[in-house]
Design an enzyme around this catalytic site. Structure first.
Site, PDB file in Angstrom:
ATOM      1  N   CYS A  44       1.349   3.091   3.315  1.00 20.85           N
ATOM      2  CA  CYS A  44       1.737   2.332   4.504  1.00 20.85           C
ATOM      3  C   CYS A  44       3.171   2.686   4.891  1.00 20.85           C
ATOM      4  O   CYS A  44       4.080   2.609   4.068  1.00 20.85           O
ATOM      5  CB  CYS A  44       1.622   0.835   4.206  1.00 20.85           C
ATOM      6  SG  CYS A  44       2.484  -0.233   5.368  1.00 20.85           S
ATOM      7  N   PHE A  81       5.352   1.087   6.674  1.00 24.51           N
ATOM      8  CA  PHE A  81       6.269  -0.049   6.563  1.00 24.51           C
ATOM      9  C   PHE A  81       6.686  -0.266   5.110  1.00 24.51           C
ATOM     10  O   PHE A  81       7.844  -0.593   4.823  1.00 24.51           O
ATOM     11  CB  PHE A  81       5.615  -1.315   7.124  1.00 24.51           C
ATOM     12  CG  PHE A  81       5.308  -1.229   8.591  1.00 24.51           C
ATOM     13  CD1 PHE A  81       6.329  -1.292   9.525  1.00 24.51           C
ATOM     14  CD2 PHE A  81       4.012  -1.078   9.041  1.00 24.51           C
ATOM     15  CE1 PHE A  81       6.072  -1.203  10.890  1.00 24.51           C
ATOM     16  CE2 PHE A  81       3.730  -0.987  10.395  1.00 24.51           C
ATOM     17  CZ  PHE A  81       4.755  -1.048  11.319  1.00 24.51           C
ATOM     18  N   CYS A  82       5.751  -0.095   4.185  1.00 27.39           N
ATOM     19  CA  CYS A  82       6.076  -0.199   2.754  1.00 27.39           C
ATOM     20  C   CYS A  82       6.988   0.942   2.326  1.00 27.39           C
ATOM     21  O   CYS A  82       7.903   0.753   1.514  1.00 27.39           O
ATOM     22  CB  CYS A  82       4.800  -0.197   1.920  1.00 27.39           C
ATOM     23  SG  CYS A  82       3.658  -1.555   2.292  1.00 27.39           S
ATOM     24  N   TYR A 109       0.892  -1.155   0.000  1.00 27.36           N
ATOM     25  CA  TYR A 109       0.000   0.000   0.000  1.00 27.36           C
ATOM     26  C   TYR A 109       0.933   1.209   0.000  1.00 27.36           C
ATOM     27  O   TYR A 109       1.785   1.332   0.886  1.00 27.36           O
ATOM     28  CB  TYR A 109      -0.870   0.066   1.256  1.00 27.36           C
ATOM     29  CG  TYR A 109      -1.699  -1.156   1.557  1.00 27.36           C
ATOM     30  CD1 TYR A 109      -2.365  -1.865   0.554  1.00 27.36           C
ATOM     31  CD2 TYR A 109      -1.843  -1.597   2.877  1.00 27.36           C
ATOM     32  CE1 TYR A 109      -3.138  -2.979   0.851  1.00 27.36           C
ATOM     33  CE2 TYR A 109      -2.614  -2.703   3.186  1.00 27.36           C
ATOM     34  CZ  TYR A 109      -3.256  -3.392   2.171  1.00 27.36           C
ATOM     35  OH  TYR A 109      -4.012  -4.489   2.488  1.00 27.36           O
TER      36      TYR A 109
END
Length: 372
Positions: free
Chosen positions: A107, A109-110, A104
């Site tokens: 996001c 973390f991404c 995503y």
């Protein structure tokens, strides 16, 4: 709608010392002592008697200087060749990987993983996952993002969890070990979180699996390695949990955040409209629960400001990055988490009310200037 919410979760001798690690060949001790004695100014008779040794001393000096220059040049070339060899080796390794990132875009973390890949000039394809249906990752029993598929020759590996992805790839680039072997160093483990829900954790995820020489070359000492690991974990355990309460702090901010998410994400027309309004309303109320769960202040901006200034203090004034002259994995992690707020009110406030902007812009520039 619960699925849509997941999208937001997130000359001379001195020069030779530096280049070769040891001094250039100089004069023998007795030659140096002889020259010192000559400089003391013996009488005319002594000068006449020692004319021969003086000539020899001068010749030795010239020879020592020539040898010093030779060793300087030799070690300089060697250092250049070593750097070139390491760069070529890393380029060779990266060219053997075909990477596909399932993500995503909003996001944190991404975003961490993209910051790492971009800084290390690793080419990759992006698959934007629909946060409602998640059909793009139906091949995986692991249902969170990011997921990275890495093709190395005939071997296809799936890497899960942002910190595992980063640690495994960095280990690969530094050590040259097969990626298939590296991922076994980060085994998944089932655990129960504070809410009683079973979750998957990964062992060793902040460790790079390097031998002593590789670790010394990369870090220079244990303190730097420990510092990097500490702040990578801080980004995951604390900083990332400040994002949602801040971008959904008010109804207006929540609506602006979901407008951005829908534009950047993989939503259908109807899904997008529903996500924008229903998601904004849901996350506004959920952010209040998050504030309580993480024991945040009434004004969650203050927690965000304190975290940013704490990071800046840890980097310090004597180095541009925590990694020294180049961003390390902690720099990239913190940058990646904060980047998802760009364009939102929370990001503008962060830049205006803390000392983090100069560091942030340096990391941004370092990533943009990475060789492609």
């Amino acid at each position: 709608m619960a699925h849509a919410v997941r999208a937001l979760w997130p000359g001379g001798l001195a020069l030779t010392w530096r280049l070769g690690g040891r001094p250039a060949l100089g004069l023998p001790a007795q030659s140096r002592a002889g020259l010192t004695g000559a400089a003391g100014g013996p009488g005319p008779a002594a000068t006449t008697r020692k004319g021969g040794p003086r000539l020899l001393g001068a010749a030795a000096l010239a020879l020592g200087g020539a040898l010093g220059l030779y060793h300087t040049a030799r070690w300089h070339l060697r250092a250049q060749n070593l750097r070139a060899d390491r760069s070529a080796a890393q380029l060779s390794l990266s060219s053997r990987l075909q990477l596909t990132l399932y993500q995503y875009k909003t996001c944190p973390f991404c975003s961490k993983v993209r910051a790492f890949l971009d800084f290390h000039a690793l080419p990759y394809q992006v698959v934007e996952v629909n946060p409602v249906r998640r059909a793009e990752i139906k091949f995986s029993s692991y249902r969170k993002v990011p997921i990275l598929l890495a093709q190395e020759g005939d071997s296809l590996q799936q890497l899960n969890d942002s910190s595992v992805i980063i640690s495994a790839l960095k280990t690969y680039l530094v050590s040259g070990q097969p990626l298939e072997d590296i991922i076994t160093y980060y085994p998944p483990m089932k655990a129960v979180n504070d809410q009683g829900k079973e979750v998957t954790e990964f062992c060793n995820k902040y460790w790079l699996m390097l031998d002593e020489k590789e670790a010394q070359r990369m870090y220079g000492g244990k303190e730097a390695r420990t510092e990097e690991m500490k702040w990578r974990q801080w980004a995951d355990d604390w900083l990332v949990h400040l994002i949602s309460p801040n971008v959904y702090r008010t109804p207006t901010e929540a609506l602006a955040s979901f407008d951005y998410i829908v534009k950047e994400g993989n939503f259908g027309t109807v899904e997008g409209a529903m996500a924008k309004y229903m998601g904004a309303a849901a996350m506004y109320f959920i952010s209040k629960r998050l504030k309580s769960r993480h024991h945040l202040q009434d004004d969650v901006r203050e927690d965000l400001y304190e975290a940013a200034n704490k990071w800046v203090a840890a980097v310090g004034k004597d180095r541009p990055f925590m990694g020294g002259q180049r961003p390390n994995l902690a720099d990239l992690a913190v940058y990646g988490v904060l980047r998802v707020m760009e364009g939102l009110e929370a990001f503008d406030d962060l830049m205006r009310h803390t000392h983090i902007q100069p560091w942030y812009l340096r990391v941004e520039k370092a990533i943009a200037e990475a060789p492609q």
